[in-house]
Design a protein around this motif. Sequence first.
Motif, PDB file in Angstrom:
ATOM      1  N   LEU A  84      -1.281  34.172  26.256  1.00  0.00           N
ATOM      2  CA  LEU A  84      -2.480  34.996  26.156  1.00  0.00           C
ATOM      3  C   LEU A  84      -2.257  36.380  26.751  1.00  0.00           C
ATOM      4  CD1 LEU A  84      -5.537  35.492  25.737  1.00  0.00           C
ATOM      5  CD2 LEU A  84      -5.906  34.368  27.952  1.00  0.00           C
ATOM      6  N   LEU A  85      -1.661  36.436  27.933  1.00  0.00           N
ATOM      7  CA  LEU A  85      -1.438  37.719  28.598  1.00  0.00           C
ATOM      8  C   LEU A  85      -0.478  38.599  27.803  1.00  0.00           C
ATOM      9  CD1 LEU A  85      -1.207  36.482  32.295  1.00  0.00           C
ATOM     10  CD2 LEU A  85      -3.119  37.685  31.212  1.00  0.00           C
ATOM     11  N   ALA A  86       0.541  37.982  27.221  1.00  0.00           N
ATOM     12  CA  ALA A  86       1.479  38.747  26.395  1.00  0.00           C
ATOM     13  C   ALA A  86       0.786  39.304  25.160  1.00  0.00           C
ATOM     14  CB  ALA A  86       2.666  37.875  25.995  1.00  0.00           C
ATOM     15  N   ALA A  87      -0.070  38.484  24.530  1.00  0.00           N
ATOM     16  CA  ALA A  87      -0.802  38.941  23.352  1.00  0.00           C
ATOM     17  C   ALA A  87      -1.732  40.097  23.705  1.00  0.00           C
ATOM     18  CB  ALA A  87      -1.589  37.785  22.752  1.00  0.00           C
ATOM     19  N   LYS A  88      -2.427  39.974  24.837  1.00  0.00           N
ATOM     20  CA  LYS A  88      -3.318  41.055  25.265  1.00  0.00           C
ATOM     21  C   LYS A  88      -2.533  42.342  25.500  1.00  0.00           C
ATOM     22  CE  LYS A  88      -7.188  38.575  27.414  1.00  0.00           C
ATOM     23  NZ  LYS A  88      -7.911  38.316  28.696  1.00  0.00           N
ATOM     24  N   ALA A  89      -1.389  42.222  26.153  1.00  0.00           N
ATOM     25  CA  ALA A  89      -0.581  43.410  26.447  1.00  0.00           C
ATOM     26  C   ALA A  89      -0.060  44.066  25.172  1.00  0.00           C
ATOM     27  CB  ALA A  89       0.584  43.033  27.361  1.00  0.00           C
ATOM     28  N   ALA A  90       0.190  43.248  24.148  1.00  0.00           N
ATOM     29  CA  ALA A  90       0.690  43.777  22.881  1.00  0.00           C
ATOM     30  C   ALA A  90      -0.432  44.220  21.951  1.00  0.00           C
ATOM     31  CB  ALA A  90       1.556  42.722  22.178  1.00  0.00           C
ATOM     32  N   GLY A  91      -1.670  43.914  22.317  1.00  0.00           N
ATOM     33  CA  GLY A  91      -2.808  44.265  21.478  1.00  0.00           C
ATOM     34  C   GLY A  91      -2.999  43.363  20.279  1.00  0.00           C
ATOM     35  N   VAL A  92      -2.510  42.117  20.385  1.00  0.00           N
ATOM     36  CA  VAL A  92      -2.551  41.161  19.277  1.00  0.00           C
ATOM     37  C   VAL A  92      -3.673  40.144  19.501  1.00  0.00           C
ATOM     38  CG1 VAL A  92      -1.271  39.323  18.105  1.00  0.00           C
ATOM     39  CG2 VAL A  92      -0.087  41.408  18.820  1.00  0.00           C
ATOM     40  N   PRO A  93      -4.522  39.888  18.518  1.00  0.00           N
ATOM     41  CA  PRO A  93      -5.534  38.831  18.645  1.00  0.00           C
ATOM     42  C   PRO A  93      -4.872  37.499  18.970  1.00  0.00           C
ATOM     43  CG  PRO A  93      -5.992  40.193  16.732  1.00  0.00           C
ATOM     44  CD  PRO A  93      -4.641  40.627  17.234  1.00  0.00           C
ATOM     45  N   PHE A  94      -5.582  36.664  19.737  1.00  0.00           N
ATOM     46  CA  PHE A  94      -4.990  35.430  20.245  1.00  0.00           C
ATOM     47  C   PHE A  94      -5.833  34.227  19.857  1.00  0.00           C
ATOM     48  CE2 PHE A  94      -4.527  32.189  23.618  1.00  0.00           C
ATOM     49  CZ  PHE A  94      -3.148  32.017  23.597  1.00  0.00           C
ATOM     50  N   LEU A  95      -5.158  33.175  19.426  1.00  0.00           N
ATOM     51  CA  LEU A  95      -5.786  31.885  19.170  1.00  0.00           C
ATOM     52  C   LEU A  95      -5.109  30.849  20.043  1.00  0.00           C
ATOM     53  CD1 LEU A  95      -7.692  30.011  17.606  1.00  0.00           C
ATOM     54  CD2 LEU A  95      -5.935  29.833  15.819  1.00  0.00           C
ATOM     55  N   GLY A  96      -5.867  30.252  20.938  1.00  0.00           N
ATOM     56  CA  GLY A  96      -5.304  29.267  21.853  1.00  0.00           C
ATOM     57  C   GLY A  96      -5.259  27.885  21.238  1.00  0.00           C
ATOM     58  N   TYR A  97      -4.163  27.187  21.476  1.00  0.00           N
ATOM     59  CA  TYR A  97      -4.040  25.784  21.077  1.00  0.00           C
ATOM     60  C   TYR A  97      -3.953  24.953  22.343  1.00  0.00           C
ATOM     61  CZ  TYR A  97      -1.838  21.388  19.787  1.00  0.00           C
ATOM     62  OH  TYR A  97      -1.543  20.050  19.670  1.00  0.00           O
ATOM     63  N   ALA A  98      -4.884  24.021  22.508  1.00  0.00           N
ATOM     64  CA  ALA A  98      -4.929  23.192  23.717  1.00  0.00           C
ATOM     65  C   ALA A  98      -5.017  21.730  23.312  1.00  0.00           C
ATOM     66  CB  ALA A  98      -6.124  23.572  24.591  1.00  0.00           C
ATOM     67  N   ARG A  99      -3.935  20.998  23.540  1.00  0.00           N
ATOM     68  CA  ARG A  99      -3.918  19.594  23.114  1.00  0.00           C
ATOM     69  C   ARG A  99      -4.635  18.674  24.082  1.00  0.00           C
ATOM     70  NH1 ARG A  99       0.084  16.742  25.839  1.00  0.00           N
ATOM     71  NH2 ARG A  99       1.615  18.022  26.955  1.00  0.00           N
TER      72      ARG A  99
END
Length: 252
Positions: free
Chosen positions: A206-221
């Motif tokens: 998530l933090l990497a996506a935010k830093a890159a400006g990329v929308p994020f979809l979390g997968y939580a099993r």
Amino acid sequence: MTSDTTQTERVATQTEPVATQTEALRELIDQARVVLWDFDGPICRLFAGHAADKVADDLVEWLEGRGLHGLLTDEERRSLDPHIVLRAVDRRHPGSDLVDELEERLTQEELRATSTAMPTPYADPLIRTWKAVGRRLAIATNNSPSVVRAYLESRGLTTCFAPHIYGRTPQLSHLKPDPHCLNRALNAMGSAPAAALMIGDTPSDLLAAKAAGVPFLGYARNEHKEKLLRDAGATMIIASLEPILNVLRTQP
């Protein structure tokens, strides 16, 4: 907290109406021309039969056997995460032979783990379907790229991603949450960050996506992973990849 934020945070819970979740997913999916995947978690459970905590313990024992017990803090030693151990050593001895040898030991453990890795449910058909509808796929991971290639080859998925596999490099400071591997993927594929989507299962994704400006979809099993993602600020989380596959299959 705004009402829009509240609605977004609730969208992927199991109690939320399916139609609302599907609508939110469809909007996220429709805008993504490029999909960046974390590897261990969204694509497979790499250490399903070769426990990651045991790998971390072995790395710690190897360091201690070389008289380097004091190199790690108690928290790092108890982390049960081999990447935390690796990063900790690199911070104290960047670019050293010690770090190179430790990284090679981790890579060998990851390669051994591929033989017992468990595919994430719906991952294989989702990857093939997303590729078939014209989206470009890449992997952005802290694992060794050689490990990723070995696993993808075993599942017949290599052509869905190649050559866009961006994993651990000798510059260990570039491991996520640093956005380096995401930026490499975006640059190589000529994609604007807003036209991409990152699928990950850890706060560092998530933090990497935010830093890159990329929308994020979390997968939580499981609930534990969901809590970690929510505590880190994730607002879109799914417990299964099946809803994404269903959205793709119902697109006009």
